[in-house]
Design a protein around this motif. Structure first.
Motif, PDB file in Angstrom:
ATOM      1  N   MET A   1      17.509  -3.093  46.570  1.00 52.06           N
ATOM      2  CA  MET A   1      17.003  -4.416  46.296  1.00 52.06           C
ATOM      3  C   MET A   1      17.754  -5.439  47.129  1.00 52.06           C
ATOM      4  O   MET A   1      18.903  -5.250  47.471  1.00 52.06           O
ATOM      5  CB  MET A   1      17.170  -4.755  44.825  1.00 52.06           C
ATOM      6  CG  MET A   1      16.088  -4.201  43.946  1.00 52.06           C
ATOM      7  SD  MET A   1      15.865  -5.180  42.474  1.00 52.06           S
ATOM      8  CE  MET A   1      16.760  -4.199  41.330  1.00 52.06           C
TER       9      MET A   1
ATOM     10  N   SER B   1       8.349  -6.935  47.856  1.00 53.43           N
ATOM     11  CA  SER B   1       9.140  -5.889  47.216  1.00 53.43           C
ATOM     12  C   SER B   1      10.026  -6.469  46.128  1.00 53.43           C
ATOM     13  O   SER B   1      10.069  -7.676  45.912  1.00 53.43           O
ATOM     14  CB  SER B   1      10.006  -5.189  48.263  1.00 53.43           C
ATOM     15  OG  SER B   1      10.891  -6.124  48.854  1.00 53.43           O
ATOM     16  N   GLY B   2      10.745  -5.600  45.439  1.00 53.56           N
ATOM     17  CA  GLY B   2      11.605  -6.005  44.349  1.00 53.56           C
ATOM     18  C   GLY B   2      12.883  -6.665  44.827  1.00 53.56           C
ATOM     19  O   GLY B   2      13.303  -6.501  45.966  1.00 53.56           O
TER      20      GLY B   2
ATOM     21  N   SER C   1      12.720  -9.073  39.792  1.00 57.98           N
ATOM     22  CA  SER C   1      11.303  -8.766  39.728  1.00 57.98           C
ATOM     23  C   SER C   1      10.983  -7.627  40.674  1.00 57.98           C
ATOM     24  O   SER C   1      11.657  -7.443  41.695  1.00 57.98           O
ATOM     25  CB  SER C   1      10.486  -9.998  40.112  1.00 57.98           C
ATOM     26  OG  SER C   1       9.115  -9.693  40.121  1.00 57.98           O
ATOM     27  N   ARG C   2       9.965  -6.896  40.348  1.00 57.70           N
ATOM     28  CA  ARG C   2       9.463  -5.867  41.266  1.00 57.70           C
ATOM     29  C   ARG C   2       8.667  -6.503  42.396  1.00 57.70           C
ATOM     30  O   ARG C   2       8.485  -5.901  43.441  1.00 57.70           O
ATOM     31  CB  ARG C   2       8.586  -4.876  40.514  1.00 57.70           C
ATOM     32  CG  ARG C   2       9.366  -4.019  39.558  1.00 57.70           C
ATOM     33  CD  ARG C   2       8.464  -3.026  38.893  1.00 57.70           C
ATOM     34  NE  ARG C   2       9.224  -2.202  37.976  1.00 57.70           N
ATOM     35  CZ  ARG C   2       8.690  -1.327  37.169  1.00 57.70           C
ATOM     36  NH1 ARG C   2       7.377  -1.158  37.154  1.00 57.70           N
ATOM     37  NH2 ARG C   2       9.443  -0.618  36.370  1.00 57.70           N
ATOM     38  N   GLN C   3       8.181  -7.709  42.158  1.00 56.86           N
ATOM     39  CA  GLN C   3       7.424  -8.456  43.173  1.00 56.86           C
ATOM     40  C   GLN C   3       7.983  -9.870  43.245  1.00 56.86           C
ATOM     41  O   GLN C   3       7.487 -10.790  42.589  1.00 56.86           O
ATOM     42  CB  GLN C   3       5.940  -8.473  42.825  1.00 56.86           C
ATOM     43  CG  GLN C   3       5.312  -7.106  42.838  1.00 56.86           C
ATOM     44  CD  GLN C   3       3.836  -7.156  42.501  1.00 56.86           C
ATOM     45  OE1 GLN C   3       3.334  -8.148  41.976  1.00 56.86           O
ATOM     46  NE2 GLN C   3       3.132  -6.093  42.805  1.00 56.86           N
TER      47      GLN C   3
END
Length: 66
Positions: free
Chosen positions: A1, A22-23, A41-43
């Motif tokens: 990440m 992406s996260g 967040s994942r997005q």
């Protein structure tokens, strides 16, 4: 990440096209009282867009950022 650090001035200048889908982990800094909102967040792109919409309409759950 990846970690994203955006204060109010960087956030205004930052375009959505630069934010990844992406996260990641990010935080918002309230430069008036130095309170920090930390999120992940994942997005990231979608989540920051949601934060901005909520902040601009005074509906964000964190009153420290309003």
């Amino acid at each position: 990440m990846t970690t994203y650090i955006l204060n109010e001035h960087e956030l205004e200048a930052y375009t959505y096209t630069k934010l990844p889908r992406s996260g990641g982990v990010y935080y918002f800094l309230n430069t008036i009282d130095n309170k920090i909102y930390i999120g992940s967040s994942r997005q990231v792109k979608r989540r920051i867009r949601t934060h901005l919409r909520l902040l601009n309409t005074n509906k964000h759950s964190s009153k420290h950022l309003q």
